[in-house]
Structures are given as C-alpha cells and as structure tokens.
Design a protein around this motif. Structure first.
Motif, short mmCIF file in Angstrom:
data_model
loop_
_atom_site.label_atom_id
_atom_site.label_comp_id
_atom_site.label_asym_id
_atom_site.label_seq_id
_atom_site.Cartn_x
_atom_site.Cartn_y
_atom_site.Cartn_z
N ASP A 197 -3.92 -11.09 -0.87
CA ASP A 197 -4.88 -12.19 -0.98
C ASP A 197 -5.15 -12.63 -2.41
O ASP A 197 -6.05 -13.44 -2.66
N ALA A 198 -4.39 -12.08 -3.38
CA ALA A 198 -4.53 -12.44 -4.80
C ALA A 198 -5.84 -11.95 -5.41
O ALA A 198 -6.15 -12.28 -6.54
N LYS A 199 -6.58 -11.12 -4.67
CA LYS A 199 -7.83 -10.58 -5.21
C LYS A 199 -7.58 -9.15 -5.68
O LYS A 199 -7.21 -8.29 -4.89
N ILE A 200 -7.78 -8.93 -6.98
CA ILE A 200 -7.53 -7.60 -7.54
C ILE A 200 -8.82 -6.79 -7.41
O ILE A 200 -9.60 -6.62 -8.35
N GLY A 201 -9.05 -6.34 -6.18
CA GLY A 201 -10.23 -5.53 -5.88
C GLY A 201 -9.90 -4.06 -5.82
O GLY A 201 -8.80 -3.63 -6.21
N PRO A 202 -10.82 -3.25 -5.32
CA PRO A 202 -10.63 -1.80 -5.29
C PRO A 202 -9.36 -1.35 -4.58
O PRO A 202 -8.71 -0.40 -5.03
N LEU A 203 -8.97 -2.01 -3.48
CA LEU A 203 -7.79 -1.59 -2.75
C LEU A 203 -6.53 -1.78 -3.58
O LEU A 203 -5.66 -0.90 -3.64
N THR A 204 -6.42 -2.93 -4.24
CA THR A 204 -5.25 -3.19 -5.08
C THR A 204 -5.27 -2.29 -6.31
O THR A 204 -4.22 -1.78 -6.72
N ILE A 205 -6.44 -2.09 -6.90
CA ILE A 205 -6.54 -1.21 -8.08
C ILE A 205 -6.12 0.21 -7.72
O ILE A 205 -5.37 0.86 -8.47
N ASN A 206 -6.55 0.69 -6.57
CA ASN A 206 -6.17 2.06 -6.15
C ASN A 206 -4.67 2.16 -5.90
O ASN A 206 -4.04 3.16 -6.24
N ALA A 207 -4.10 1.12 -5.29
CA ALA A 207 -2.66 1.12 -5.05
C ALA A 207 -1.89 1.10 -6.36
O ALA A 207 -0.90 1.84 -6.54
N LEU A 208 -2.34 0.28 -7.30
CA LEU A 208 -1.69 0.22 -8.60
C LEU A 208 -1.82 1.54 -9.34
O LEU A 208 -0.86 2.02 -9.97
#
Length: 401
Positions: A363-374
């Motif tokens: 969704d192009a939103k760099i939120g907690p889920l994306t940060i944790n995956a990164l």
C-alpha cells in the motif's frame, strides 16, 4: 472520529503526480444527484429550509474532484518537513500566539489536561495560527466529492454532518468555509469530528471554529485530544541518544519500557530530565540509525489520531517544545537521503514480500509491518536492523543483496 487531516498534510509534504483525466460532468447530472441527496438528507432529519439555504448556490466543483483524484504523494523527508513545520518564524509566531491567548489557554489546559503548547502547535501547523483557514465552500466541496463515485460514502457522511452543523445554528452556509476537502476552521476539523468534539468555550450558544476568535477552536482541539486518550503530565516524546552497540530490535513501536529501564540499557536523554518521567515508551527512528532518535509515549499515538503521519506528529510535538522554550533537535539526519516515491515504496514492499519477508500489505505506507519486514531482511543480510526504508535499502533489495 478523527479530524482526518491527512488530506491537507499531503499537500504540505508533496509534489504533484500526473493528473488523471476527469469525465465531463453535466449540470443536469449533478443537480439530479443533489435532488436525490436532499431526499436522503430529509429522511435523516435535515430540515427543508436548511437544505434550501445550503444548496442555494451550490454547483459542481471539478477542481476539488481533480485534487482528490490526484492527491500528491509524500516526497519530503522528515527533516525537510521539520524545517518548515518548526521554522524560526513559526516558533516565534507560536510564542506570540501563546502569550496573546495565555489566560484562555491556561484555562483550556486546566480543564482538558492538554498542554497549551500542544494546542498552539496544532493551531500553527493547521492554519498558521488562524491566518490560513481555507476559503472554499465546505458544502460545495463536499457535495462535489460526494457526487464523485471514488469515495462517495465517506464524503456523503461528511456532507450530512455539515448539514447537521448548519441545522444546529453554529454557523451559516456562507461562513462555513475551509479546505478543498472539507476541513474547517482554525484547527481544520472535518464535520464529523466537529459534531463529536466541538466546544462552545465562549458560551455564546455557538461552537464557532471559523471566525476570527479562536477560543472555541482551541478548546475543541483540546477536547478532541482528551477524548482520544491524552495522558496529562506525560510528554509526547523526547529526543534520546542511543549507546554504541544498541540492539536495534528494541527500536520497535511494540517494545515498550519505562524510561528508567531504557537508561539501564544505556539510552540517554538529550535533556537531563528526559528519562525522569514515568510511563511506557518506545524508541522511534524516523531517519534510521543515522538519524535523530526519539523515545515516544502514549501521547504520540494520541497525536496520530489527529494525523497519522509520523512527520506531522513529530512536527507538532517539537514545535510545542520549541514554543515552550526548548532547544532545537541536537541529533542530525541522513541528509544525503531523499524520500522514496510512491512507486518506490510499492517496489520495496513487493521485493520484501517476494524475498520471504511479508509486509502484509502492498500500500506504499511504510508502517510497522513494513518496518518489521525490512528489519528482518536487514538481519538476514548482516545489516543494521533499523528498519529504515532508504533509497540504499531499496537498491540493495533490487540487486538481490
């Protein structure tokens, strides 16, 4: 309900994306929609004379719909945003505003438990202390956006709420002005938020957030924050310095510790009193390991209910601190970096997910889920796991590091 100000904030942070072509809209089609909406509004309890006054001169505004269809993407870094949000001029004007309304703000703060500086900071970011409140007709904007099918249900709810405000007598259609998306007044409330939280501080029988007198708007903002859980006596956040060898897995919104426990791990406050407070707090690294570090408390999340962007919340909190006499942020930022574009953020999420580190949403939103995956991907590749979505990290993912 949230003020839902992310629409206005996008314009502050962004550069335009290519415009979409809008279909031609006939006057007849719009008027047919208005007639149908009036029927729904009457069933919902809106009086005929209110509808007659509200829609007397309303016409379709194609520019409003174009702006909604082509909202700019966020392309400013946190540090670039803060240079404007917490500029010397905005700080100076904030101090003047605080001093000019000190008695009122003290009373509002005492009643709702929200610091005067926080209230003034929101006022400063939303309307430059009342100097830019918006000049678009709220009814015209919301009617046009309700007619457009893209987000019709959301905007029709806002339009119905705006009519309820008119029916209550708080203002008249000509005075109900705001931003192109319907946010209104000194602190840019959407109509549903007004109905839920607006306050008649002046006791004149009207909740007037549009006029030159800001008192109702300032009190309404404090009431909103209190209703959303503001913790009296607790900071929004404090700047901290992380020790050498810090475990960056602890820089996670879900990892919450008392400040004294952070101190035992070597986390130091930039100000001596920074770790003296109580309450669970998380470490936030909006610029990664090379950027400013914050210890954030529950009130950070309360400010997110006003606007979900971290840059906005940090802007409000830091502006409030500066208005209150605090010094500028002492840490530095990775200023050689730029913000990822919308397409780049999508690519980052797709690459992480394809590599086995599911971001849960694309969704192009760099939120907690994306940060944790990164962060998990960084660990697997021997990198500092700060979860910072930089152009370098995207490049490494694209190269299959």
């Amino acid at each position: 309900m949230k003020p839902l100000l992310i629409l206005a904030f996008a314009a502050v942070l962004a550069t335009p994306v290519p415009a979409q072509t809008l279909p031609d809209v006939s006057v007849v089609a719009f008027q047919e929609w208005v007639l149908a909406f009036r029927g729904r509004a009457q069933v919902a309890g809106i009086e005929t004379d209110v509808l007659d006054q509200a829609f007397a001169d309303v016409s379709y505004d194609a520019e409003v719909v174009r702006r909604d269809r082509n909202q700019s993407e966020f392309t400013k870094t946190v540090w670039d945003y803060l240079e404007t949000a917490v500029s010397d001029l905005r700080v100076a004007n904030g101090r003047k505003a605080l001093q000019g309304h000190q008695q009122t703000l003290d009373a509002i703060s005492e009643r709702f438990g929200v610091p005067s500086e926080i209230i003034v900071a929101i006022w400063g970011l939303e309307s430059a202390y009342g100097t830019f409140r918006g000049s678009d007709s709220v009814i015209r904007s919301l009617a046009s956006l309700s007619f457009d099918p893209r987000r019709a249900a959301f905007f029709e709810d806002q339009l119905m709420a705006a009519l309820r405000i008119l029916q209550s007598g708080d203002t008249k259609p000509a005075q109900m002005q705001g931003s192109w998306a319907g946010a209104m007044g000194h602190t840019q409330f959407m109509p549903t938020s007004f109905l839920d939280h607006a306050v008649d501080w002046t006791l004149d029988g009207k909740r007037d957030i549009w006029g030159d007198d800001p008192r109702d708007a300032l009190a309404s903002t404090a009431a909103y924050l209190k209703a959303n859980g503001w913790v009296t006596g607790q900071p929004w956040g404090v700047e901290v310095v992380l020790p050498e060898g810090f475990d960056y897995f602890l820089a996670n919104r879900e990892v919450r510790k008392e400040p004294k426990d952070r101190a035992l791990l070597g986390v130091a406050g930039v100000q001596e009193s920074a770790l003296a407070g109580e309450g669970l707090a998380s470490i936030l690294l909006p610029g990664g390991a090379e950027g400013v570090a914050f210890m954030i408390f529950d009130n950070f999340e309360v400010l997110e209910s006003y606007n979900t962007a971290d840059a906005y919340v940090i802007g409000v909190g830091h502006l409030a601190d500066r208005i209150g006499g605090a010094w500028p942020l002492q840490g530095d930022w990775p200023r050689e970096d730029r913000a990822l574009s919308y397409d780049e953020r999508i690519a980052l999420q797709e690459l992480l997910t394809a590599a086995g580190f599911d971001t849960q949403k694309i969704d192009a939103k760099i939120g907690p889920l994306t940060i944790n995956a990164l962060r998990a991907w960084q660990v697997s590749n021997g990198l500092v796991p700060d979860g910072y979505a930089s152009p370098a990290m995207l490049g490494s993912l694209q190269q299959g590091l």
